[in-house]
Design an enzyme around this catalytic site. Structure first.
Site, PDB file in Angstrom:
ATOM      1  N   TRP A 158       0.838  -1.196   0.000  1.00  0.00           N
ATOM      2  CA  TRP A 158       0.000   0.000   0.000  1.00  0.00           C
ATOM      3  C   TRP A 158       0.874   1.247   0.000  1.00  0.00           C
ATOM      4  CZ3 TRP A 158      -1.329  -4.505   2.468  1.00  0.00           C
ATOM      5  CH2 TRP A 158      -2.535  -5.080   2.020  1.00  0.00           C
ATOM      6  N   HIS A 174      -7.149   1.682   2.248  1.00  0.00           N
ATOM      7  CA  HIS A 174      -8.245   0.780   1.879  1.00  0.00           C
ATOM      8  C   HIS A 174      -9.358   0.928   2.917  1.00  0.00           C
ATOM      9  CE1 HIS A 174      -5.622  -2.551   4.025  1.00  0.00           C
ATOM     10  NE2 HIS A 174      -5.750  -1.482   4.757  1.00  0.00           N
ATOM     11  N   ARG A 200      -4.086   6.498  -2.292  1.00  0.00           N
ATOM     12  CA  ARG A 200      -2.829   5.797  -2.561  1.00  0.00           C
ATOM     13  C   ARG A 200      -1.819   6.793  -3.110  1.00  0.00           C
ATOM     14  NH1 ARG A 200      -4.291   0.004  -3.508  1.00  0.00           N
ATOM     15  NH2 ARG A 200      -5.854  -0.239  -1.864  1.00  0.00           N
ATOM     16  N   GLN A 214     -13.733   2.299  -2.454  1.00  0.00           N
ATOM     17  CA  GLN A 214     -13.817   0.848  -2.289  1.00  0.00           C
ATOM     18  C   GLN A 214     -15.105   0.485  -1.579  1.00  0.00           C
ATOM     19  OE1 GLN A 214     -10.306  -0.514  -0.152  1.00  0.00           O
ATOM     20  NE2 GLN A 214      -9.266  -0.995  -2.077  1.00  0.00           N
ATOM     21  N   VAL A 257      -6.426 -12.226   5.313  1.00  0.00           N
ATOM     22  CA  VAL A 257      -7.312 -13.358   4.985  1.00  0.00           C
ATOM     23  C   VAL A 257      -6.485 -14.628   4.769  1.00  0.00           C
ATOM     24  CG1 VAL A 257      -9.336 -12.181   4.048  1.00  0.00           C
ATOM     25  CG2 VAL A 257      -7.331 -12.504   2.594  1.00  0.00           C
ATOM     26  N   ALA A 311     -14.339 -11.783   4.123  1.00  0.00           N
ATOM     27  CA  ALA A 311     -14.225 -10.346   3.863  1.00  0.00           C
ATOM     28  C   ALA A 311     -13.941 -10.161   2.383  1.00  0.00           C
ATOM     29  CB  ALA A 311     -13.103  -9.736   4.692  1.00  0.00           C
TER      30      ALA A 311
HETATM   31  N1  DAH Z   1      -7.895  -4.096   1.226  1.00  0.00           N
HETATM   32  C1  DAH Z   1      -7.440  -4.740   0.020  1.00  0.00           C
HETATM   33  C2  DAH Z   1      -6.827  -3.682  -0.877  1.00  0.00           C
HETATM   34  O1  DAH Z   1      -7.185  -2.583  -0.818  1.00  0.00           O
HETATM   35  C3  DAH Z   1      -8.592  -5.387  -0.729  1.00  0.00           C
HETATM   36  C4  DAH Z   1      -9.083  -6.577   0.032  1.00  0.00           C
HETATM   37  C5  DAH Z   1      -8.595  -7.813  -0.232  1.00  0.00           C
HETATM   38  C6  DAH Z   1     -10.050  -6.440   0.991  1.00  0.00           C
HETATM   39  C7  DAH Z   1      -9.032  -8.933   0.437  1.00  0.00           C
HETATM   40  C8  DAH Z   1     -10.518  -7.543   1.675  1.00  0.00           C
HETATM   41  C9  DAH Z   1      -9.990  -8.791   1.384  1.00  0.00           C
HETATM   42  O2  DAH Z   1     -11.444  -7.465   2.604  1.00  0.00           O
HETATM   43  O3  DAH Z   1     -10.470  -9.876   2.044  1.00  0.00           O
HETATM   44  O4  DAH Z   1      -5.939  -4.018  -1.652  1.00  0.00           O
END
Ligand code: DAH
Length: 347
Positions: A158, A174, A200, A214, A257, A311
């Site tokens: 990130w 995010h 970002r 998002q 995850v 998620a």
């Molecule tokens: N937060 C991640 C991003 O911005 C995207 C994401 C991936 C969110 C997997 C989730 C997840 O909840 O389970 O790159």
């Protein structure tokens, strides 16, 4: 010339002039000629002193009688002409009240806001509540509680905009930090979606912006499995893009995850055959997802032996691009109303 002849002459010309006067200007000019301070009749009445004492009362009486007569006629005529004049001006200045008024331009929801509304409706029917979180976050929520320790290379994924403040304060990269915030505040079961802006530190191109939106999703309960994740996202894709859509999961890594996946939907524009929008792959990437990591659950005080959950996080501009065929993400925040107007829909 006798006094009678003089008055008869004045009277005759005055009467003719009176009937000829056809405007307010002309009637006032007539008044000046006969009744004004230097008018003929006024001058006549003033000259009575030069007459003999016998003639004077007779001439005076006749003169005054004519003055009364002409004044009355003049007043009536002036009135009539003034009324006509007013009518004419009113007619000329007439306002056409039947003309349509100037239209009020009423704004319309931005296409990204429309998508957020649609997603909220779709997920509400599946029991998800829509919640919002802060756009400025602490490192603890943006990273630590998501199992991204500061010495972990995954933190580099990130590109972060840091806020010049004591401690680690960042523009959230995010919407995932809301996972921990929601779980800290609630006991399971949890079913929420979190739409919102993320930031970002990166260069812009047709598919990347430094600011975008998002949609985070989180479901925690007993016995939640990947099948629930798959079913939920399949339903979302069908509601958004039509009844035939399929979902594809591929292995991916996100620290919060396990297992983690990226997920795609088969392209609604070409029905998966391959086109410009899906870059001839037949699939459109929507985002990341997975089963919530046990460390994330313990971090907020949930027992991973009892609870599990899934998620997901997806790009809202990206979904909008898929739905509309818009091929440059930068158009959404550029603020060009000619672009935005195309998506205006009745509230
Ligand atoms: N937060 C991640 C991003 O911005 C995207 C994401 C991936 C969110 C997997 C989730 C997840 O909840 O389970 O790159």
């Amino acid at each position: 010339m006798s006094v009678e002849t003089t008055l008869a002459d004045v009277r005759q010309r005055a009467m003719a002039g009176l009937s000829e006067a056809s405007s307010l200007g002309e009637i006032l000019e007539w008044e000046r000629l006969y009744l004004g301070p230097k008018g003929e009749l006024t001058v006549f009445l003033r000259s009575l002193g030069a007459l003999s004492p016998e003639e004077r009362p007779i001439a005076g009486k006749a003169g005054n009688a004519l003055k009364v007569e002409l004044t009355a006629l003049f007043e009536a005529r002036r009135q009539a002409l003034a009324t006509a004049d007013l009518d004419q001006r009113l007619e000329a200045d007439r306002v056409d009240v039947s003309l349509p008024g100037r239209a009020q331009t009423i704004g319309a929801a931005h296409p990204v806001s429309q998508m957020i509304d649609d997603l909220s409706d779709i997920f509400a029917l599946m029991g998800f509540q829509t919640v919002f979180g802060p756009e400025v976050e602490t490192g603890r929520y943006n990273f630590d509680l998501l199992n991204i320790p500061s010495d972990h290379p995954a933190r580099d994924v990130w590109d972060t905009m840091h806020v010049d403040a004591p401690g680690e304060i960042v523009m959230r990269t995010h919407t995932s930090p809301m996972q921990a915030r929601v779980m800290e505040q609630t006991d399971p079961p949890v079913r929420v979606i979190v739409p919102g802006r993320v930031f970002r530190y990166e260069a812009q191109d047709a598919s990347h912006e430094w600011m975008f939106h998002q949609l985070e999703g989180l479901a925690i309960d007993r016995n939640i499995t990947m099948a629930d994740l798959k079913g939920t996202l399949t339903e979302m894709a069908r509601q958004l893009f039509g009844p035939k859509r399929r979902i594809r999961f591929r292995c991916d890594f996100f620290p919060f995850v396990e297992p983690g996946v990226d997920f795609a939907v088969d392209c609604a524009i070409c029905d998966g055959k391959g086109c410009r929008v899906c870059k001839h792959t037949g699939w459109l990437e929507m985002g990341g997802a997975g089963m919530v990591h046990p460390r994330v659950l313990t971090g907020v005080g949930y027992d991973p032996a009892v609870y599990s959950g899934f998620a997901f996080g997806l790009g809202i501009e990206r979904l909008t691009m898929m739905r509309t065929g818009v091929d440059d993400i930068r158009a959404f925040a550029a603020g060009d109303v000619r672009f935005l107007r195309q998506f205006a829909r009745a509230a």
